[in-house]
Design a protein around this motif. Sequence first.
Motif, PDB file in Angstrom:
ATOM      1  N   ASP A 139      43.385  27.596  31.551  1.00  0.00           N
ATOM      2  CA  ASP A 139      44.702  26.952  31.635  1.00  0.00           C
ATOM      3  C   ASP A 139      45.816  27.906  31.215  1.00  0.00           C
ATOM      4  O   ASP A 139      46.918  27.880  31.778  1.00  0.00           O
ATOM      5  N   VAL A 140      45.532  28.755  30.229  1.00  0.00           N
ATOM      6  CA  VAL A 140      46.534  29.722  29.773  1.00  0.00           C
ATOM      7  C   VAL A 140      46.886  30.701  30.885  1.00  0.00           C
ATOM      8  O   VAL A 140      48.032  31.177  30.973  1.00  0.00           O
ATOM      9  N   LEU A 141      45.941  30.982  31.751  1.00  0.00           N
ATOM     10  CA  LEU A 141      46.189  31.918  32.846  1.00  0.00           C
ATOM     11  C   LEU A 141      47.181  31.364  33.854  1.00  0.00           C
ATOM     12  O   LEU A 141      47.794  32.124  34.613  1.00  0.00           O
ATOM     13  N   GLY A 142      47.350  30.039  33.880  1.00  0.00           N
ATOM     14  CA  GLY A 142      48.295  29.417  34.796  1.00  0.00           C
ATOM     15  C   GLY A 142      47.727  29.265  36.198  1.00  0.00           C
ATOM     16  O   GLY A 142      46.512  29.215  36.395  1.00  0.00           O
ATOM     17  N   ASP A 143      48.604  29.195  37.174  1.00  0.00           N
ATOM     18  CA  ASP A 143      48.200  29.051  38.569  1.00  0.00           C
ATOM     19  C   ASP A 143      47.670  30.398  39.069  1.00  0.00           C
ATOM     20  O   ASP A 143      48.428  31.345  39.238  1.00  0.00           O
ATOM     21  N   ILE A 144      46.378  30.470  39.306  1.00  0.00           N
ATOM     22  CA  ILE A 144      45.755  31.751  39.681  1.00  0.00           C
ATOM     23  C   ILE A 144      45.246  31.752  41.116  1.00  0.00           C
ATOM     24  O   ILE A 144      44.537  32.672  41.519  1.00  0.00           O
ATOM     25  N   GLU A 145      45.623  30.763  41.877  1.00  0.00           N
ATOM     26  CA  GLU A 145      45.071  30.625  43.226  1.00  0.00           C
ATOM     27  C   GLU A 145      45.285  31.878  44.069  1.00  0.00           C
ATOM     28  O   GLU A 145      44.418  32.258  44.859  1.00  0.00           O
ATOM     29  N   GLU A 146      46.419  32.531  43.920  1.00  0.00           N
ATOM     30  CA  GLU A 146      46.702  33.726  44.713  1.00  0.00           C
ATOM     31  C   GLU A 146      46.770  34.975  43.841  1.00  0.00           C
ATOM     32  O   GLU A 146      47.372  35.976  44.231  1.00  0.00           O
ATOM     33  N   LYS A 147      46.147  34.931  42.677  1.00  0.00           N
ATOM     34  CA  LYS A 147      46.212  36.028  41.717  1.00  0.00           C
ATOM     35  C   LYS A 147      44.934  36.859  41.714  1.00  0.00           C
ATOM     36  O   LYS A 147      43.833  36.357  41.969  1.00  0.00           O
ATOM     37  N   VAL A 148      45.108  38.129  41.385  1.00  0.00           N
ATOM     38  CA  VAL A 148      43.972  39.031  41.165  1.00  0.00           C
ATOM     39  C   VAL A 148      43.839  39.238  39.663  1.00  0.00           C
ATOM     40  O   VAL A 148      44.801  39.613  38.991  1.00  0.00           O
ATOM     41  N   ILE A 149      42.648  38.985  39.146  1.00  0.00           N
ATOM     42  CA  ILE A 149      42.390  39.039  37.704  1.00  0.00           C
ATOM     43  C   ILE A 149      41.379  40.134  37.411  1.00  0.00           C
ATOM     44  O   ILE A 149      40.345  40.239  38.083  1.00  0.00           O
ATOM     45  N   ALA A 150      41.667  40.948  36.410  1.00  0.00           N
ATOM     46  CA  ALA A 150      40.696  41.927  35.924  1.00  0.00           C
ATOM     47  C   ALA A 150      40.103  41.387  34.626  1.00  0.00           C
ATOM     48  O   ALA A 150      40.815  41.204  33.641  1.00  0.00           O
ATOM     49  N   ASP A 151      38.825  41.112  34.648  1.00  0.00           N
ATOM     50  CA  ASP A 151      38.108  40.614  33.470  1.00  0.00           C
ATOM     51  C   ASP A 151      37.447  41.820  32.805  1.00  0.00           C
ATOM     52  O   ASP A 151      36.398  42.287  33.236  1.00  0.00           O
ATOM     53  N   ILE A 152      38.083  42.328  31.755  1.00  0.00           N
ATOM     54  CA  ILE A 152      37.610  43.553  31.107  1.00  0.00           C
ATOM     55  C   ILE A 152      36.452  43.235  30.164  1.00  0.00           C
ATOM     56  O   ILE A 152      36.561  42.399  29.282  1.00  0.00           O
ATOM     57  N   GLY A 153      35.345  43.942  30.349  1.00  0.00           N
ATOM     58  CA  GLY A 153      34.152  43.660  29.556  1.00  0.00           C
ATOM     59  C   GLY A 153      33.534  42.341  29.969  1.00  0.00           C
ATOM     60  O   GLY A 153      33.228  41.493  29.137  1.00  0.00           O
ATOM     61  N   ALA A 154      33.348  42.180  31.266  1.00  0.00           N
ATOM     62  CA  ALA A 154      32.928  40.885  31.822  1.00  0.00           C
ATOM     63  C   ALA A 154      31.534  40.457  31.366  1.00  0.00           C
ATOM     64  O   ALA A 154      31.220  39.263  31.376  1.00  0.00           O
ATOM     65  N   ARG A 203      40.979  36.916  43.678  1.00  0.00           N
ATOM     66  CA  ARG A 203      39.901  37.885  43.452  1.00  0.00           C
ATOM     67  C   ARG A 203      39.760  38.130  41.958  1.00  0.00           C
ATOM     68  O   ARG A 203      40.759  38.124  41.219  1.00  0.00           O
ATOM     69  N   VAL A 204      38.533  38.336  41.514  1.00  0.00           N
ATOM     70  CA  VAL A 204      38.252  38.676  40.121  1.00  0.00           C
ATOM     71  C   VAL A 204      37.513  40.003  40.100  1.00  0.00           C
ATOM     72  O   VAL A 204      36.446  40.143  40.709  1.00  0.00           O
ATOM     73  N   ILE A 205      38.104  40.977  39.419  1.00  0.00           N
ATOM     74  CA  ILE A 205      37.448  42.273  39.240  1.00  0.00           C
ATOM     75  C   ILE A 205      36.742  42.236  37.894  1.00  0.00           C
ATOM     76  O   ILE A 205      37.381  42.199  36.840  1.00  0.00           O
ATOM     77  N   ALA A 206      35.422  42.194  37.923  1.00  0.00           N
ATOM     78  CA  ALA A 206      34.618  42.124  36.704  1.00  0.00           C
ATOM     79  C   ALA A 206      34.323  43.540  36.239  1.00  0.00           C
ATOM     80  O   ALA A 206      33.443  44.214  36.777  1.00  0.00           O
ATOM     81  N   VAL A 207      35.074  44.011  35.255  1.00  0.00           N
ATOM     82  CA  VAL A 207      35.008  45.400  34.806  1.00  0.00           C
ATOM     83  C   VAL A 207      33.944  45.548  33.723  1.00  0.00           C
ATOM     84  O   VAL A 207      33.954  44.834  32.724  1.00  0.00           O
ATOM     85  N   GLU A 208      33.031  46.489  33.921  1.00  0.00           N
ATOM     86  CA  GLU A 208      31.989  46.778  32.941  1.00  0.00           C
ATOM     87  C   GLU A 208      31.724  48.286  32.903  1.00  0.00           C
ATOM     88  O   GLU A 208      31.971  48.987  33.886  1.00  0.00           O
ATOM     89  N   LEU A 219      42.442  40.171  31.639  1.00  0.00           N
ATOM     90  CA  LEU A 219      41.853  39.271  30.650  1.00  0.00           C
ATOM     91  C   LEU A 219      40.863  40.021  29.767  1.00  0.00           C
ATOM     92  O   LEU A 219      39.942  40.669  30.275  1.00  0.00           O
ATOM     93  N   PHE A 220      41.080  39.941  28.476  1.00  0.00           N
ATOM     94  CA  PHE A 220      40.124  40.459  27.490  1.00  0.00           C
ATOM     95  C   PHE A 220      39.566  39.266  26.718  1.00  0.00           C
ATOM     96  O   PHE A 220      40.334  38.510  26.117  1.00  0.00           O
ATOM     97  N   VAL A 221      38.262  39.101  26.706  1.00  0.00           N
ATOM     98  CA  VAL A 221      37.646  38.065  25.869  1.00  0.00           C
ATOM     99  C   VAL A 221      36.574  38.724  25.013  1.00  0.00           C
ATOM    100  O   VAL A 221      35.573  39.225  25.539  1.00  0.00           O
ATOM    101  N   ASN A 222      36.799  38.761  23.710  1.00  0.00           N
ATOM    102  CA  ASN A 222      35.845  39.359  22.765  1.00  0.00           C
ATOM    103  C   ASN A 222      35.508  40.799  23.140  1.00  0.00           C
ATOM    104  O   ASN A 222      34.370  41.241  22.986  1.00  0.00           O
ATOM    105  N   THR A 223      36.498  41.532  23.607  1.00  0.00           N
ATOM    106  CA  THR A 223      36.259  42.884  24.104  1.00  0.00           C
ATOM    107  C   THR A 223      37.177  43.923  23.481  1.00  0.00           C
ATOM    108  O   THR A 223      36.738  45.027  23.154  1.00  0.00           O
ATOM    109  N   LEU A 224      38.443  43.591  23.295  1.00  0.00           N
ATOM    110  CA  LEU A 224      39.408  44.593  22.860  1.00  0.00           C
ATOM    111  C   LEU A 224      39.011  45.226  21.523  1.00  0.00           C
ATOM    112  O   LEU A 224      39.179  46.429  21.324  1.00  0.00           O
ATOM    113  N   TYR A 225      38.444  44.433  20.613  1.00  0.00           N
ATOM    114  CA  TYR A 225      38.085  44.973  19.300  1.00  0.00           C
ATOM    115  C   TYR A 225      36.974  46.028  19.392  1.00  0.00           C
ATOM    116  O   TYR A 225      36.786  46.823  18.467  1.00  0.00           O
TER     117      TYR A 225
END
Length: 216
Positions: free
Chosen positions: A52-67, A82-87, A133-139
Amino acid sequence: MRVYLLLIPILFLACEQNDGPRPPTDDVYASPSVVDEDQERHVWQKPGVVIDVLGDIEEKVIADIGAGEGFFARRLAPLADRVIAVEIDRRWIEYLDTVRKTELPQEMQVRLEPRLALPDDPMLSDREVDIVLFVNTLYLIENREAYLHKLLPALRPSGRIVIVDWKQEDTALGPDPVERIGLPDLGRMLNAAGFEIVSVDNKTLDYQYIVVAERK
């Protein structure tokens, strides 16, 4: 007929155990135990809140860092452009590719792109993404400020960063508090990297804060 019906659940269980993607044994970003505790994590991670925090993502490209195992990537792919799952571990890339092929409908498989990166470089092209998007990754990233600075050219003009990371306090889950990033330090880090914080939520999630930042 009765014997045949009894065999159906047995065969289903056998397929369930033998088919489907298997995670690698270890990884820099994601613990293997997290893979086995997806349902438990769903309770405390509250993915719906983060999405929900990401907002309207229907036409958005998201990079999930440390997917990692794709906890968020597999949920975001059907919703985003599109979701780019970065690992940084090729084994997770192979795992995510299998997830893409086995869990997403064929017409949606192009929406999930596993991408191999470097520990100090997300390997994103200029103006490629709307949200990072960083989830439990930046640290876990060694030179965080430099890494964040590299995201500036990758973001489109209205792009933003969403950081979900561990609160710097004793919690039932999470790493040692000394390894975590406090909100004041995160603010200084983002500012030095060329971003400014636009919102902070330190209450909704039990163990993590949610910070949204945009380019200055």
